[in-house]
Design a protein around this motif. Sequence first.
Motif, short mmCIF file in Angstrom:
data_model
loop_
_atom_site.label_atom_id
_atom_site.label_comp_id
_atom_site.label_asym_id
_atom_site.label_seq_id
_atom_site.Cartn_x
_atom_site.Cartn_y
_atom_site.Cartn_z
N ALA A 219 0.91 -4.17 -0.95
CA ALA A 219 0.30 -3.64 -2.10
C ALA A 219 0.89 -4.73 -3.13
O ALA A 219 1.82 -5.14 -3.44
CB ALA A 219 0.86 -2.41 -2.62
N TYR A 220 -0.19 -5.40 -3.84
CA TYR A 220 0.06 -6.16 -5.08
C TYR A 220 0.37 -5.68 -6.26
O TYR A 220 -0.22 -4.47 -6.58
CB TYR A 220 -1.26 -7.19 -5.21
N CYS A 221 1.47 -6.25 -6.87
CA CYS A 221 1.59 -5.88 -8.46
C CYS A 221 0.66 -6.44 -9.12
O CYS A 221 0.68 -7.84 -9.51
CB CYS A 221 3.10 -6.44 -8.67
N VAL A 222 -0.40 -5.96 -9.65
CA VAL A 222 -1.31 -6.51 -10.51
C VAL A 222 -1.13 -6.57 -12.03
O VAL A 222 -1.86 -6.88 -12.78
CB VAL A 222 -2.64 -5.92 -10.05
N TYR B 66 4.54 -8.47 -3.76
CA TYR B 66 4.15 -7.46 -3.04
C TYR B 66 5.32 -6.28 -3.66
O TYR B 66 6.36 -6.73 -3.79
CB TYR B 66 4.14 -7.64 -1.69
N ILE B 67 4.69 -5.23 -3.90
CA ILE B 67 5.81 -4.09 -3.85
C ILE B 67 6.01 -3.48 -2.67
O ILE B 67 5.13 -2.62 -2.30
CB ILE B 67 5.14 -3.01 -5.11
N LEU B 68 6.95 -3.60 -1.92
CA LEU B 68 7.33 -3.34 -0.73
C LEU B 68 7.94 -1.85 -0.64
O LEU B 68 8.88 -1.63 -1.56
CB LEU B 68 8.22 -4.32 0.27
N PRO B 69 7.68 -1.25 0.55
CA PRO B 69 8.26 0.10 0.55
C PRO B 69 9.89 -0.26 0.57
O PRO B 69 10.19 -1.22 1.13
CB PRO B 69 7.96 0.66 1.97
#
Length: 681
Positions: free
Chosen positions: A443-446, A415-418
């Motif tokens: 938000a996944y890093c895809v 996950y791309i965390l804030p």
Amino acid sequence: MPADRHTAPRRSVSRRPNRRTGHTGDLVDLKAIMDETGKDLHACLLELTGEQAYLPLAAGYLAAYAAKDEEIRRRVRISLVLEHAQSGIDRLLHQIVRAGVPDVLAISCQGWSVPVADEIARRVRTLNPDATIVYGGNHVSHQGRDFFASRPYADILVNGEGEETFRDILLRCLVDRRDPDLADVPGLSFRTKTGEMVTTPDRERLANLDEIPSPYLHGLLDEFLDSCETALLETNRGCPYHCSFCYWGQAVGQRLHSFSYDRLKAEMTLLAARGIDSWYICDANFGILRQDADIVDEIVRLRQEYGFPKTVHTNWAKNSNQRIVELCAKLNKGGVHSTYTLALQSTTESALQLANRANMKINKIGEIARLCRQHGVVPRGELIWGLPGETYQEFLRSYDDLAEYTDALSVYPLYILPNTEYHRSQEVLGIVTTKVEPDTDYAYCVEHAQMTADDFLAGLRFIISNNILKVGGILFRLYPRVAWSVAGVPYHRTIEGLADWVLNTDHPVAQRFKKYYRSPLTTHRQSLTEVWLTLKRDRAGLLDMVHQYLEATVHSALAEQGAQVEVLREALRFDAETYPVMDSRIREEQESVEERYVRTSTFAYDFLSVKHGESRQLTPGRFVYTIDHPAGLWRYPIENWYFGLLSYQAKVARIQENSTEPDRQAELIRAGDHTLRKVSL
């Protein structure tokens, strides 16, 4: 035998004044903050958990700290709503407004709760247009401009630790409820009546955490303890590391601040006396401080005195050493289930550099794993799939590196965390994200420079297979090591092939898992729960599915190459016979002896020496083992069941060993070949 918490009444606990520490024994009755009569302001604190029957702490801390102020205690009524994030909007709203729509709604947010929190905030704004709506928590902190742009109903965002800031917000609301003057309150962002966003300077972290009264010891959480399965404990705040994927609040890369041991001891005594089965110590690096050894000793003592806790989980210190292993071992030997995690995340050097991680060397990993097995501690590993700087093939090599030393290995998508370094560096690293879960804000890093969208989906399918075999199933403890040492089958190969096999087989148990492989992005999280349900309903069928998968893939391929596969089948039987027993209250009462199920079994190889890491060479012979299963898996908290399975696998001890002739070895193997399918533990 200690009383079972499901049948024993919860005990009341006296709270003695303690002037020195100022927590349990403050002469001031902080619980008066919850009185409804004669108050000028109603503030509701909402905190939503990501797991069922967890008791969170943040809202309790906020209420307890605010209640220290005499004016707040006299004029403000604080109500607490502590529920699971998926409890339902209507249920949550009913609890919030049951004593009237609040004047202040303060929401502590994590990624799993943001969508629900937003809907609640919208509805409260409709019910009371003049309400002050406050957000806080790691997932929204320091996100001012973007946060307010998408939330016209929000008024205030707390940045960093919230105890002092929330107190100041309440004091300003007492002066002017509709338009509080917040310009000189540090540690927040707010929207003015003209729509302007203002962010004040950060507030200094609390250095003396005992300034926060204990919500446990002051009784603020009493009403929630009876329905609590897992209680949270915080012994310190802060994290000395700067991992690019992690945001531990304002305290990343900061000095650790601790609660006093006396306070923690009093909290633990209360929880043990109330019969709380499971505790989660929510530190970033438990075991890093000297007092942590005293905490472990006290947990073991409480287990002996009260029969609780039965399970303790935590994030063990990243800089693993013998002392950390011994702390975990002490818990297990004292009857408290716990697991130890080698949280490497990757072994690819380029990925580790971008992640700001400096892992221990592989030989040190082997030493730590050996210490774990010597002390009877289950070594568990942890990797992240999708780290920038790592390709799919490099990820598989990382998996092989860590699988060599661990009995269970969890893999999580990135996950791309804030507020993280990855979040700030998305453009530089070529990171593409997507949010697909309606119940979370993650938000996944895809995609990134080394990973295509197709690679990402392949990695998710690998995660699902790993969930079934290595995490949820925890069946693959010995088998992959034998497959590698005897037949040269890489660890990841025994996992990776399950996806195609499940999608193309008519095996009845495999049908349960097809949907996860077909839509991995939206369903992979649920695959773990499916394993648990299958284990509960059809343990034999789950074991047979694994047997059939290996026969059709790994074993058939090796047979075509002329390799001997009998030893692999025997290794799989060892894993199956030591697999946790899914029992019931009735079976535990009728069949267990001192909370154990014990039997003997004979094998044609010395698998125990390989399992313990004493040898990589399989010694043939006649080896008789006692297989000793812990009872009580039926009552393990469902939120952490896949950690629990590790603690409930059988303990194996050697009774005797005798060398036998090769033909006798073959006879033993053939005799055990069907046991995998017929074992009925």
